[in-house]
Design an enzyme around this catalytic site. Structure first.
Site, PDB file in Angstrom:
ATOM      1  N   GLU A 275       0.824  -1.280  -0.137  1.00 42.58           N
ATOM      2  CA  GLU A 275      -0.042   0.049  -0.013  1.00 42.58           C
ATOM      3  C   GLU A 275       0.918   1.388  -0.005  1.00 42.58           C
ATOM      4  OE1 GLU A 275      -1.882  -0.632   3.623  1.00 42.58           O
ATOM      5  OE2 GLU A 275      -3.443  -1.924   2.947  1.00 42.58           O
ATOM      6  N   PRO A 276       1.653   1.376  -1.009  1.00 44.34           N
ATOM      7  CA  PRO A 276       2.517   2.619  -0.899  1.00 44.34           C
ATOM      8  C   PRO A 276       1.446   3.772  -1.309  1.00 44.34           C
ATOM      9  CG  PRO A 276       3.082   1.159  -2.884  1.00 44.34           C
ATOM     10  CD  PRO A 276       1.618   0.649  -2.252  1.00 44.34           C
ATOM     11  N   GLY A 277       2.089   4.766  -0.618  1.00 45.65           N
ATOM     12  CA  GLY A 277       1.256   6.313  -0.746  1.00 45.65           C
ATOM     13  C   GLY A 277       2.281   7.102  -1.253  1.00 45.65           C
ATOM     14  N   ARG A 278       3.157   7.780  -0.379  1.00 42.56           N
ATOM     15  CA  ARG A 278       4.163   8.563  -0.645  1.00 42.56           C
ATOM     16  C   ARG A 278       5.117   8.132  -1.833  1.00 42.56           C
ATOM     17  NH1 ARG A 278       6.190  11.621   4.046  1.00 42.56           N
ATOM     18  NH2 ARG A 278       5.058  10.055   5.189  1.00 42.56           N
ATOM     19  N   ARG A 314       2.940  19.624   6.620  1.00 44.40           N
ATOM     20  CA  ARG A 314       4.150  18.772   7.213  1.00 44.40           C
ATOM     21  C   ARG A 314       5.156  19.380   7.972  1.00 44.40           C
ATOM     22  NH1 ARG A 314       7.038  15.705   4.695  1.00 44.40           N
ATOM     23  NH2 ARG A 314       6.579  13.941   5.959  1.00 44.40           N
ATOM     24  N   TYR A 318       5.352  17.518  11.763  1.00 36.22           N
ATOM     25  CA  TYR A 318       6.404  16.819  11.954  1.00 36.22           C
ATOM     26  C   TYR A 318       7.560  17.088  11.653  1.00 36.22           C
ATOM     27  CZ  TYR A 318       2.275  14.285   9.847  1.00 36.22           C
ATOM     28  OH  TYR A 318       0.931  13.985   9.553  1.00 36.22           O
ATOM     29  N   CYS A 345      -1.329  33.267  11.423  1.00 34.76           N
ATOM     30  CA  CYS A 345      -1.012  33.709  12.777  1.00 34.76           C
ATOM     31  C   CYS A 345      -0.739  32.763  13.879  1.00 34.76           C
ATOM     32  CB  CYS A 345      -2.008  34.572  13.212  1.00 34.76           C
ATOM     33  SG  CYS A 345      -2.404  36.003  11.716  1.00 34.76           S
TER      34      CYS A 345
HETATM   35  N1  LLP Z   1      -1.020   1.776   4.662  1.00 34.23           N
HETATM   36  C1  LLP Z   1      -1.732   2.154   5.640  1.00 34.23           C
HETATM   37  C2  LLP Z   1      -2.748   1.392   6.583  1.00 34.23           C
HETATM   38  C3  LLP Z   1      -1.589   3.539   6.346  1.00 34.23           C
HETATM   39  O1  LLP Z   1      -1.936   4.061   7.523  1.00 34.23           O
HETATM   40  C4  LLP Z   1      -0.638   4.441   5.600  1.00 34.23           C
HETATM   41  C5  LLP Z   1      -0.396   5.759   5.896  1.00 34.23           C
HETATM   42  C6  LLP Z   1      -0.127   3.897   4.196  1.00 34.23           C
HETATM   43  C7  LLP Z   1      -0.649   2.575   3.927  1.00 34.23           C
HETATM   44  C8  LLP Z   1       0.654   4.718   3.274  1.00 34.23           C
HETATM   45  O2  LLP Z   1       1.796   5.203   3.962  1.00 34.23           O
HETATM   46  P1  LLP Z   1       3.196   5.842   2.630  1.00 34.23           P
HETATM   47  O3  LLP Z   1       3.478   4.884   2.001  1.00 34.23           O
HETATM   48  O4  LLP Z   1       2.575   6.969   2.148  1.00 34.23           O
HETATM   49  O5  LLP Z   1       3.969   5.903   3.695  1.00 34.23           O
HETATM   50  N2  LLP Z   1       0.671  12.533   6.984  1.00 34.23           N
HETATM   51  C9  LLP Z   1       1.929  11.968   7.085  1.00 34.23           C
HETATM   52  C10 LLP Z   1       1.981  10.409   6.938  1.00 34.23           C
HETATM   53  C11 LLP Z   1       0.956   9.661   7.405  1.00 34.23           C
HETATM   54  C12 LLP Z   1       0.665   8.414   6.863  1.00 34.23           C
HETATM   55  C13 LLP Z   1      -0.537   7.558   7.534  1.00 34.23           C
HETATM   56  N3  LLP Z   1      -0.795   6.228   7.132  1.00 34.23           N
HETATM   57  C14 LLP Z   1       2.973  12.624   6.488  1.00 34.23           C
HETATM   58  O6  LLP Z   1       2.903  13.658   5.794  1.00 34.23           O
HETATM   59  O7  LLP Z   1       4.062  12.148   6.672  1.00 34.23           O
END
Ligand code: LLP
Length: 435
Positions: A275-278, A314, A318, A345
């Site tokens: 499940e890649p997002g970033r 971000r 963080y 502000c």
């Molecule tokens: N799967 C699950 C169950 C998750 O909770 C997440 C991210 C992902 C996959 C995707 O993770 P990634 O591959 O993107 O690292 N807002 C934060 C990141 C929060 C991520 C939450 N869960 C930031 O800006 O760094």
């Protein structure tokens, strides 16, 4: 910042074939700009690395939920990892088939569970035994069998920001790893559930292979234990979390993850999900912002720009570091050290401290790099500022994919009850009675 996507011509920063200063002029700032080919390249790199393995990718929609981004990913054969009914609806709207959608999240409502069941999604990633009972009940009412995977908390600490680590015992996610067999037996025994697998996700922006190896190892071990008990699983969902380079990090190459997976999988007949997002979208995006003022505070030079924590959260949330660079490099300007601060502000509204930049002034443009993930997705309307527009670039073309959301559009949804203006009346009835 990816050199093949963002490059300079005669001192001007381009995204693919498009001049970023011209985009800022046309659509205003703050402005998110994404490169379609950068997204495609990332996805193809992952697909190539895992070729020959029984792996599928379900993109974590939360990273960048824009329909155009989802559509682009759908065309690359990617599914979706969702955490709300809203994300499920987005994925479907973008053309991702329900059988490629997984639904996670600690707080699924009845309505969301029903939506998933009615659409026939691939699986529910379940966070607790109470949730198992709830899904079983709703599936029973609908005359369905819900495919479920249990989210395991493997108690693995990955080196990342505290707020984005999810796999430690004290984090709110998943079922403690030693309680998993019992929960699996329960899932397997419920009439309207089908236990299809196990799930984990240990955190985000992880740049070291070791925690993945430890966590995945635990999940494979658990699958073997269950198999020995006669509980057969179809698949393991190994989550996302692959880091990207914001500054000088060395992200884990997908090929190394693939080699690890090949070794762990051995002869087992299991499908795998990531499940890649970033990792798919972060590097494809920049945020353009304009300098409004220069000032000095306690001997420190400040550049005050029109994007703040409302546009990009971000850095504040963080302490995230994002590269900041001039969109047009002034040829002979002296370098200086500045803090780049936003308009909000709050003292915390700083995008970058102590940055070396050529001397810039009013109307000069800056690009904040690596914001394709968790940038626009986390933007808010705080301080009633317009939400940034978004542009998708492909080669020489640039399409506005979200116009700026103006305060008037937000206000149009707000209602002012008439009793506020009526003299002497005491409010108490709420909707219906008072107006
Ligand atoms: N799967 C699950 C169950 C998750 O909770 C997440 C991210 C992902 C996959 C995707 O993770 P990634 O591959 O993107 O690292 N807002 C934060 C990141 C929060 C991520 C939450 N869960 C930031 O800006 O760094």
């Amino acid at each position: 910042m990816i050199a093949e996507t963002f490059h300079r011509q005669a001192g001007r920063l381009f995204c693919e074939g498009v001049d970023l200063a011209a985009l800022a002029e046309r659509y205003g700032t703050p402005l998110y700009v994404y490169s379609a080919s950068a997204i495609r390249r990332r996805v193809r790199r992952f697909h190539a690395a895992f070729a020959g393995l029984p792996v599928r990718f379900c993109y974590a929609v939360k990273a960048n939920p824009h329909l155009a981004v989802l559509r682009l990913l759908a065309r690359e054969g990617v599914g979706a990892d969702t955490v709300s009914g809203g994300e499920i609806r987005r994925a479907v709207q973008a053309g991702i088939a329900p059988e490629r959608i997984v639904f996670a999240g600690v707080a699924k409502s009845d309505e969301e569970i029903r939506l998933g069941l009615e659409l026939g999604i691939l699986q529910f990633n379940v966070e607790s035994r109470e949730e198992l009972a709830r899904i079983d009940l709703i599936a029973g009412r609908l005359g369905r069998r819900a495919p479920v995977a249990l989210r395991i908390n493997p108690d693995v600490a990955a080196a990342t920001h505290d707020k984005i680590a999810t796999g430690r015992r004290r984090d709110k996610f998943g079922i403690p790893w030693e309680k998993a067999p019992e929960a699996c037996r329960e899932a397997n025994g419920r009439p309207h559930l089908q236990l299809v697998g196990l799930h984990l996700h240990i955190g985000s922006q992880i740049t070291d292979l070791a925690p993945f190896e430890q966590a995945y190892g635990r999940l494979f071990h658990l699958a073997d234990q269950l198999q020995a008990e006669g509980i057969h699983l179809k698949r393991l969902d190994l989550g996302g979390g692959f880091g990207v380079r914001y500054r000088d990090e060395e992200p884990v190459a997908p090929e190394r993850v693939a080699a690890l997976i090949a070794r762990l999988l051995g002869q087992r007949e299991l499908e795998l999900i990531f499940e890649p997002g970033r990792a798919f979208v972060a590097e494809a995006g920049v945020l353009l912002t304009r300098v409004l003022y220069r000032k000095e505070s306690a001997g420190q030079k400040l550049l005050v720009v029109d994007a703040g924590m409302d546009a990009l959260l971000r850095p504040v949330l963080y302490d995230a570091w994002h590269e900041i660079l001039p969109v047009v490099a002034p040829p002979h300007a002296p370098q200086e050290t500045v803090d780049v601060v936003g308009p909000i502000c709050e003292s915390g509204d700083v995008l970058g401290r102590g940055r070396r930049l050529p001397r810039l002034g009013r109307d000069d443009l800056l690009a904040i790099a690596t914001v394709g993930a968790y940038g626009a997705a986390m933007a808010s309307g705080y301080n009633s500022r317009p939400r940034p527009a978004e542009v998708l670039v492909a080669g020489d073309r640039a399409d506005c994919i979200t116009p700026r959301l103006e305060p008037e559009e937000v206000m149009a949804r707000e209602r002012v009850p008439a009793w506020i203006d009526r003299d002497g009346e005491v409010a108490g009835g709420g909707d219906g009675r008072a107006a």
